[in-house]
Scaffold this motif. Structure first.
Motif, short mmCIF file in Angstrom:
data_model
loop_
_atom_site.label_atom_id
_atom_site.label_comp_id
_atom_site.label_asym_id
_atom_site.label_seq_id
_atom_site.Cartn_x
_atom_site.Cartn_y
_atom_site.Cartn_z
N ARG A 82 0.30 -1.42 -0.16
CA ARG A 82 -0.29 -0.48 0.22
C ARG A 82 1.03 0.88 -0.15
NH1 ARG A 82 -2.76 -4.26 0.37
NH2 ARG A 82 -1.57 -3.81 -1.86
N LEU A 83 1.93 1.21 1.13
CA LEU A 83 3.32 2.16 0.77
C LEU A 83 3.80 3.00 -0.71
CD1 LEU A 83 5.00 2.04 3.68
CD2 LEU A 83 3.99 3.54 3.49
N GLN A 84 3.59 1.93 -1.63
CA GLN A 84 3.84 1.97 -2.38
C GLN A 84 3.06 1.97 -3.72
OE1 GLN A 84 6.86 -1.17 -4.51
NE2 GLN A 84 6.67 -0.39 -5.96
N GLU A 85 1.78 1.58 -3.50
CA GLU A 85 0.72 2.23 -4.44
C GLU A 85 0.31 3.93 -4.52
OE1 GLU A 85 -1.23 -2.37 -4.66
OE2 GLU A 85 -1.89 -0.41 -3.84
N ARG A 86 0.15 3.65 -3.43
CA ARG A 86 -0.66 5.25 -2.85
C ARG A 86 0.79 6.43 -2.92
NH1 ARG A 86 -5.64 4.63 -4.41
NH2 ARG A 86 -6.36 6.36 -3.17
N LYS A 87 1.60 5.95 -2.10
CA LYS A 87 3.03 7.17 -1.63
C LYS A 87 4.49 7.00 -2.34
CE LYS A 87 -0.04 9.23 1.56
NZ LYS A 87 -0.03 11.09 1.68
N GLU A 88 4.40 5.76 -3.41
CA GLU A 88 5.46 5.69 -3.90
C GLU A 88 6.64 5.36 -3.13
OE1 GLU A 88 5.95 8.85 -7.39
OE2 GLU A 88 3.90 8.12 -8.35
N ILE A 89 6.34 4.92 -1.94
CA ILE A 89 7.55 5.11 -0.97
C ILE A 89 7.54 3.80 -0.86
CG2 ILE A 89 7.82 4.52 2.00
CD1 ILE A 89 6.43 7.25 1.82
N LYS A 90 9.10 3.04 -1.51
CA LYS A 90 9.34 1.54 -1.38
C LYS A 90 9.83 1.21 -0.30
CE LYS A 90 10.25 3.02 -6.73
NZ LYS A 90 10.71 2.05 -7.55
N ALA A 91 9.24 0.65 0.43
CA ALA A 91 10.06 0.14 1.85
C ALA A 91 10.64 -1.74 1.60
CB ALA A 91 9.44 -0.35 2.76
N PRO A 92 12.12 -1.76 1.39
CA PRO A 92 12.08 -2.72 0.84
C PRO A 92 11.73 -4.67 1.66
CG PRO A 92 13.70 -1.32 2.56
CD PRO A 92 13.36 -0.80 2.26
N LYS A 260 -4.91 4.43 7.46
CA LYS A 260 -5.65 4.61 6.13
C LYS A 260 -5.45 5.95 5.69
CE LYS A 260 -7.54 0.87 7.98
NZ LYS A 260 -8.68 -0.57 8.45
N ARG A 261 -5.95 6.58 6.21
CA ARG A 261 -6.53 7.61 5.74
C ARG A 261 -5.38 8.96 5.12
NH1 ARG A 261 -10.93 10.52 6.48
NH2 ARG A 261 -12.67 9.06 7.77
N ASP A 262 -4.65 8.61 5.43
CA ASP A 262 -3.31 9.57 5.00
C ASP A 262 -3.30 8.70 3.37
OD1 ASP A 262 -0.98 11.14 4.74
OD2 ASP A 262 0.95 9.78 5.64
N LEU A 263 -3.47 7.33 3.37
CA LEU A 263 -2.91 7.01 1.87
C LEU A 263 -3.93 6.73 1.16
CD1 LEU A 263 -1.22 3.00 3.40
CD2 LEU A 263 -0.18 5.26 2.62
N GLY A 264 -5.70 6.45 1.35
CA GLY A 264 -6.60 7.16 1.20
C GLY A 264 -7.25 6.00 0.64
N ILE A 265 -7.33 5.39 1.63
CA ILE A 265 -7.59 3.71 1.47
C ILE A 265 -8.68 3.24 2.71
CG2 ILE A 265 -5.42 3.13 -0.37
CD1 ILE A 265 -4.98 1.44 2.66
N LYS A 266 -9.72 2.07 2.06
CA LYS A 266 -10.20 2.40 3.58
C LYS A 266 -9.92 0.67 3.75
CE LYS A 266 -15.20 -0.56 4.60
NZ LYS A 266 -16.41 -0.99 3.50
N ASP A 267 -9.27 -0.27 3.54
CA ASP A 267 -8.74 -1.41 3.86
C ASP A 267 -7.48 -1.91 3.45
OD1 ASP A 267 -11.29 -2.76 5.85
OD2 ASP A 267 -11.83 -2.78 3.38
N MET A 268 -5.92 -2.34 4.31
CA MET A 268 -4.97 -2.26 4.13
C MET A 268 -5.20 -3.31 2.83
SD MET A 268 -2.82 -1.36 4.80
CE MET A 268 -1.81 0.54 6.79
N GLY A 269 -6.27 -4.50 3.11
CA GLY A 269 -5.81 -6.00 2.15
C GLY A 269 -7.07 -6.03 1.66
N THR A 270 -7.17 -7.45 1.03
CA THR A 270 -8.47 -8.23 0.80
C THR A 270 -8.71 -9.94 1.45
OG1 THR A 270 -8.17 -8.97 -1.50
CG2 THR A 270 -9.53 -6.79 -0.99
#
Length: 303
Positions: A82-92, A260-270
């Motif tokens: 989610r960090l990479q998808e929404r914020k382009e943060i690439k935590a290894p 999740k609000r900062d990332l603009g998502i409702k859930d972290m996964g499905t």
């Protein structure tokens, strides 16, 4: 008959008659409160997870440690994705996943010192791993990586520390029961009686009435668990434990809602139907684990 070509008068539209002043107006159908999720799926998944956890917890401790490690790895995958998808943060992810699993095992085998050493090595691995890519964004990527290492595997390690005591399975069961009861109390009371928002900018669904339900349910459950499940425990200690669990579980839930609000998502996964992702179930558990571990050590010792 008018001659051909003579314009015909346009019929005036029929006007709807105004209702009589004293005529009864239709009453709108009452709106039912909605839980917002598929409750049947949520209950089924919850029961299934409960069976797996209880079976592994009381049959072979090492299997339960493996369950914790798997949950940590999946949670890290969800968070970093989610960090990479929404914020382009690439935590290894690779050093985080390997180090996170090792952190849980080290905590179980070597105690708190082992967990701290594994945390330090995981942090170092994140810093070095990210050096293999271009320097742009290095600082934000490694910062997110260190945060992820602390937030997911390090906090989860306290569940493994609970398990190391002689009555470890009962301590872990108490931790799980109190957290679930707190969440259930908040949901049940808030859904039925909730009117005053607790933190509307972070989580609009949470209410002060729900918090009261979480505290009440958790304190009663804590008194029962300390009296009947924990060796050397007393009911009054359970009241303190229940209050602390309600506070930490609520703060943990609000903390992940903030993310999740900062990332603009409702859930972290499905992955979990009716629940969202693994991280959506760990949100209240992760910060509660060190609180329960510390209080039980203070009340009845670490062994």
């Amino acid at each position: 008959m008018p001659p051909y070509g003579t314009p015909q008068p346009t019929p005036s539209p029929i006007q709807n008659p105004e209702p009589m002043p004293d005529a009864p107006q239709p009453t709108p159908a009452p709106q039912k409160k909605s839980a917002g999720r598929d409750l049947s799926a949520a209950i089924g998944v919850g029961v299934g997870l409960g069976v797996v956890i209880i079976a592994s917890l009381f049959i072979v401790k090492a299997v339960f440690v493996g369950v914790i490690a798997v949950a940590v790895v999946v949670g890290l995958w969800e968070l970093t994705s989610r960090l990479q998808e929404r914020k382009e943060i690439k935590a290894p992810l690779v050093p985080l996943a390997v180090g996170g699993a090792a952190m849980v095992v080290a905590g179980y085998v070597r105690g708190a010192e082992g967990a701290w050493v594994a945390m330090a090595l995981t942090t170092l691995a994140v810093l070095v791993w990210r050096m293999t890519e271009p320097p742009e964004g290095y600082l934000k990527d490694v910062t997110a990586g260190v945060f992820a290492a602390f937030y997911v595997p390090f906090l989860a390690t306290f569940v493994a520390l609970l398990l190391t005591a002689d009555d470890g399975p009962w301590r872990v069961l108490t931790f799980l029961l109190l957290t679930v009861v707190s969440d259930t109390g908040a949901y049940a009371v808030g859904w039925r009686f909730g009117k005053h928002k607790l933190a509307p900018r972070i989580s609009p669904g949470k209410t002060r009435e729900g918090l009261f339900g979480a505290v009440s349910f958790s304190m009663v459950a804590g008194a029962l668990c300390m009296q009947f499940l924990i060796d050397g425990g007393h009911w009054w200690q359970g009241l303190v434990l229940g209050l602390a669990v309600a506070a930490s579980a609520t703060l943990g839930d609000l903390g992940e809602s903030m993310i999740k609000r900062d990332l603009g998502i409702k859930d972290m996964g499905t992955l979990l139907p009716g629940h969202g992702g693994i991280m959506d179930r760990l949100d209240s558990l992760l910060p509660t684990a060190p609180v329960v571990w510390l209080l039980l050590v203070l009340f009845v010792g670490s062994t």
